[in-house]
Design an enzyme around this catalytic site. Structure first.
Site, PDB file in Angstrom:
ATOM      1  N   ASP A 101       0.844  -1.184   0.000  1.00 19.96           N
ATOM      2  CA  ASP A 101       0.000   0.000   0.000  1.00 19.96           C
ATOM      3  C   ASP A 101       0.883   1.238   0.000  1.00 19.96           C
ATOM      4  O   ASP A 101       1.994   1.219  -0.521  1.00 19.96           O
ATOM      5  CB  ASP A 101      -0.945  -0.042   1.208  1.00 19.96           C
ATOM      6  CG  ASP A 101      -2.287   0.607   0.931  1.00 19.96           C
ATOM      7  OD1 ASP A 101      -2.334   1.848   0.824  1.00 19.96           O
ATOM      8  OD2 ASP A 101      -3.288  -0.125   0.808  1.00 19.96           O
ATOM      9  N   HIS A 143      -3.653   6.018   3.470  1.00 17.59           N
ATOM     10  CA  HIS A 143      -4.396   4.818   3.077  1.00 17.59           C
ATOM     11  C   HIS A 143      -3.789   3.547   3.676  1.00 17.59           C
ATOM     12  O   HIS A 143      -4.498   2.698   4.241  1.00 17.59           O
ATOM     13  CB  HIS A 143      -4.408   4.746   1.540  1.00 17.59           C
ATOM     14  CG  HIS A 143      -5.344   3.752   0.953  1.00 17.59           C
ATOM     15  ND1 HIS A 143      -4.993   2.444   0.740  1.00 17.59           N
ATOM     16  CD2 HIS A 143      -6.607   3.887   0.490  1.00 17.59           C
ATOM     17  CE1 HIS A 143      -6.003   1.804   0.173  1.00 17.59           C
ATOM     18  NE2 HIS A 143      -7.003   2.657   0.007  1.00 17.59           N
ATOM     19  N   ASN A 240     -14.089   0.103  -6.421  1.00 22.11           N
ATOM     20  CA  ASN A 240     -15.092   1.082  -5.977  1.00 22.11           C
ATOM     21  C   ASN A 240     -15.869   1.672  -7.148  1.00 22.11           C
ATOM     22  O   ASN A 240     -16.205   2.854  -7.149  1.00 22.11           O
ATOM     23  CB  ASN A 240     -14.418   2.210  -5.198  1.00 22.11           C
ATOM     24  CG  ASN A 240     -13.744   1.728  -3.934  1.00 22.11           C
ATOM     25  OD1 ASN A 240     -14.094   0.685  -3.386  1.00 22.11           O
ATOM     26  ND2 ASN A 240     -12.765   2.475  -3.455  1.00 22.11           N
ATOM     27  N   SER A 317     -11.333  -0.884  -0.194  1.00 19.75           N
ATOM     28  CA  SER A 317     -10.011  -0.861   0.440  1.00 19.75           C
ATOM     29  C   SER A 317     -10.107  -1.107   1.935  1.00 19.75           C
ATOM     30  O   SER A 317      -9.188  -1.650   2.553  1.00 19.75           O
ATOM     31  CB  SER A 317      -9.335   0.499   0.212  1.00 19.75           C
ATOM     32  OG  SER A 317      -8.925   0.664  -1.113  1.00 19.75           O
TER      33      SER A 317
END
Length: 536
Positions: A101, A143, A240, A317
């Site tokens: 990530d 994130h 998404n 996520s």
């Protein structure tokens, strides 16, 4: 061959036509910055299959949500993590989780104690191929810290992680601005197979809360294959781009990836959660495999960012690390599970609620991941085996554990079955169309195989008749059936009447007609029955 291409790149670099040459073994290839002359030499080389641009990827921008629950949090409750901690004392011990990530705030109170590099070789627990100055775990985007928190976040910070006693390692594959390239991601895949050059330091499961909106982008196909071959469980966000169909992103769309969709506090699929299906080599697959909480998720956030040290955001996520945490709990209780067994456990133990309809589907997959059911089945159950027969030989029957819904189907040709059963005294319900349903009691012992043969008696048959009506009176041509393999449908006559011939048992009556809504009703057939149907 690979060596000849390596020589070509070395020569081009020496001549000033190539730079930043990086070889890879996770796939058979190289990354490099080249000019027109080197590009032409590469494309003309007989051992070069393809030359493509180093594509750019971006993490989804974190979307702030108002407020946020405190520990242990609704999302942890929905996957039943506290129940696993309390009843089994399993919190992820002995499991290493990889995160690819934007990095992670290694000094965050919820994460610092579980970073493997804090007590071991840090080069085997942290990798930053983005070119940024991060000698130790850090995150300038947020994130990755949020994702890592949902997997392992624990005391002395807020307990926001599903498996707070698991250890984490991370590859920072996204820059602080949220962007990256294919070659950086490949480097992350490769490092996870041998962190710091040591294959024995590889994680058990890797969380990937990222992807391409291109469903059929195959750039990382070989990388995921390599993980699976090495026994690393590949968890990916479904994307998404929902609620439209066929919006699942890649690599979540790959058959070998375990893709995760997002649900809210009411266990309803989130509108943004991408949907399947996806078709590979003529085979259509349901995506996601499972769902997990991903709407209004409270987790860790980099301390140096204005929103930190905790923040509430939404996305698949956020759902993926919940499922990854469930995998960590499963592996903590049953360390020898294979990737295929992990996938099967996630799917077969997923929680299904009435509003979801028939699963698996492309909204929820097999349902919402359930850590208690998964851990119970993985490490606190035995196996029941045997045969199901009737007067004329083997019977294809459904065997279901009363209470938790675990089930299997016996072979139509041999009658043989194998069923996981929770340890202790359990009741097994055995049913088949045309036979009397039977319930048997068994004593299951964790880790043991026990035998239970079942003989079913032929059921008596009874007429089930009725009339189908609607707002304008009787309905002609309504399709009347029972769910499951219990016989062919019938159609109502001009006066709305219909008649079925059913064996004794329990059924779900299903009636459909043009211009009317679906009608479903549970019925018990133990004699002649009359069922009148009023369609809306």
């Amino acid at each position: 061959e690979r060596a000849s291409v390596a020589t070509l790149l070395t020569d081009q670099q020496a001549a000033g036509h190539a730079r930043a040459v990086r070889p890879f073994w996770v796939f058979t290839g190289f990354a490099a910055t080249v000019d027109a002359q080197a590009l032409e030499a590469l494309t003309d080389h007989p051992d070069v299959a393809s030359v493509t641009l180093d594509e750019t990827y971006r993490l989804p921008e974190p979307a702030a949500e108002p407020g946020g629950p405190k520990l242990p949090g609704w999302s942890l409750e929905r996957v039943k993590a506290p129940q696993v901690w309390g009843e089994y004392g399993i919190r992820g011990e002995g499991v290493v989780v990889g995160v690819m990530d934007s990095g992670a705030d290694g000094g965050h109170p919820a994460l610092a104690g579980s970073w493997r590099g804090a007590t071991g070789d840090p080069t085997k627990s942290w990798f930053a191929p983005t070119g940024e100055d991060y000698p130790t775990p850090g995150d300038g985007f947020g994130h990755g810290t949020h994702v890592t928190g949902s997997i392992v976040g624990g005391a002395p910070g807020d307990v926001v992680g599903v498996a707070p006693d698991a250890q984490w390692i991370a590859a920072k594959i996204f820059r602080d601005g949220g962007s990256t390239t294919s070659s950086i991601i490949h480097a992350g895949f490769q490092w996870m197979l041998a962190p710091g050059g040591d294959p024995t330091a590889a994680p058990d499961v890797v969380n990937n809360s990222w992807g391409s909106a291109d469903t059929y982008q195959t750039e990382f196909w070989g990388d995921v294959d390599a993980w699976v071959a090495a026994g690393i469980v590949p968890m990916f966000a479904n994307g998404n781009d929902g609620p439209v169909a066929q919006s699942v992103g890649s690599p979540g769309s790959f058959p070998q990836s375990i893709a995760v969709g997002a649900t809210d506090v009411n266990d309803v699929v989130a509108g943004f959660s991408s949907r399947g299906p996806v078709t590979w080599d003529g085979v259509t697959l349901t995506k996601p495999q499972i769902s997990a909480p991903g709407h209004h998720i409270y987790s860790a956030w980099p301390r140096q960012l204005p929103e930190g040290p905790y923040f509430t955001i939404s996305g698949t996520s956020m759902a993926t690390p919940h499922a990854t945490g469930v995998v960590a709990l499963m592996l903590s209780g049953a360390p020898n599970l294979t990737v295929a067994e992990v996938r099967d456990l996630l799917e077969s133990t997923a929680r299904v609620e009435p509003h979801m309809g028939t699963v698996p589907d492309n909204d929820y997959g097999h349902g919402i991941t359930d850590s208690y059911a998964a851990v119970t089945k993985a490490s606190h159950s035995g196996v029941l085996t045997g045969t199901v027969t009737g007067p004329d030989g083997p019977v294809e029957a459904t065997l279901r554990v009363v209470g938790n819904g675990w089930k299997t189907t016996s072979s139509a040709t041999s009658g043989q079955y194998e069923l996981a059963v929770t340890e202790g005294t359990q009741q097994i319900r055995v049913s088949a169309p045309g036979y009397v349903t039977q319930t048997v009691t068994v004593d299951a012992v964790a880790g043991e195989v026990r035998t239970q043969d079942v003989t079913l008696a032929v059921a008596a048959r009874y007429p089930v008749a009725g009339t189908v009506t609607g707002a304008d009176g009787t309905v002609d041509g309504a399709r009347v059936s029972v769910e499951g393999p219990a016989g062919d449908p019938v159609f109502s006559a001009a006066d709305g009447r219909f008649a079925l011939d059913l064996a004794e048992g329990e059924y779900v009556l299903r009636v459909t007609a043009n211009g009317h809504g679906l009608y479903r009703e549970e019925i018990v057939v133990d004699g002649p029955e009359t069922v009148d149907v009023d369609l809306q």
